[in-house]
Design a protein around this motif. Structure first.
Motif: not given
Length: 181
Positions: A1, A24, A27, A32-33, A47-48, A50-53, A61
């Motif tokens: 991370l 999944w 955080t 983080f996927q 490394r992810p 995707n990072v979703y926010t 978040n």
């Protein structure tokens, strides 16, 4: 991370290792996927995907609870109360759906437990003691549910002696979904 980003706090239904073996991870910097990993040690180098926010789909978040249903959709709840109580990542379209009071969920509460019954309904226990059910047929607009809006699929369930004690509340959610003790 990334530096300064850590997994969110919580217990049960925190991480999801999905049907495609992806991870999944909720955080403090979003959801983080990660791709499939050979071992947990691989997280230090991974490394992810995707990072979703909130900027790209989440209702908050800092996700608190995660759940994968039988369709492979990922349900995401944030602990901080908001207008949009829960988010669903739909695997079929790789898109997010955020649900709020407009769809029949009380605002400013949080989902503390998810469960799915044999019919594919997703049950959600709420922090304030409520319990809602989302039937799968309404998600895809099938006949019998009007325009297929989420609200048509949410049934408030009255539970005598509902409590905010998470262990007791989780047991009641599982009992309502038809799981034995």
């Amino acid at each position: 991370l990334p530096t300064g980003v850590v997994p969110t706090w919580g217990w049960n239904q925190l991480f999801v290792h999905d049907r495609l073996q992806q991870w999944w991870v909720p955080t403090t910097g979003g959801l983080f996927q990660f791709p499939p990993l050979r071992s947990l040690d691989d997280f230090s180098r991974a490394r992810p995907i995707n990072v979703y926010t909130m900027q790209n789909g989440l209702s908050g978040n800092e996700p608190f609870r995660l759940f994968e249903d039988s369709r492979g959709d990922i349900w995401i709840a944030c602990f901080v109360p908001a207008l949009e109580v829960v988010t669903r990542w739909e695997r079929r379209t790789a898109s997010f759906h955020r649900y709020s009071e407009a769809e029949g969920l009380r605002p400013f509460t949080s989902v503390v437990v998810f469960c799915e019954d044999a019919a594919g309904s997703v049950w959600m226990g709420l922090r304030d003691g409520g319990l809602v059910r989302r039937r799968p047929e309404a998600a895809y607009g099938e006949p019998g549910f009007g325009n297929g809006r989420f609200s048509a699929a949410l049934d408030p369930v009255e539970l005598a002696g509902t409590t905010t004690n998470s262990k007791i509340h989780a047991r009641r959610v599982f009992e309502a979904a038809g799981y034995p003790e």
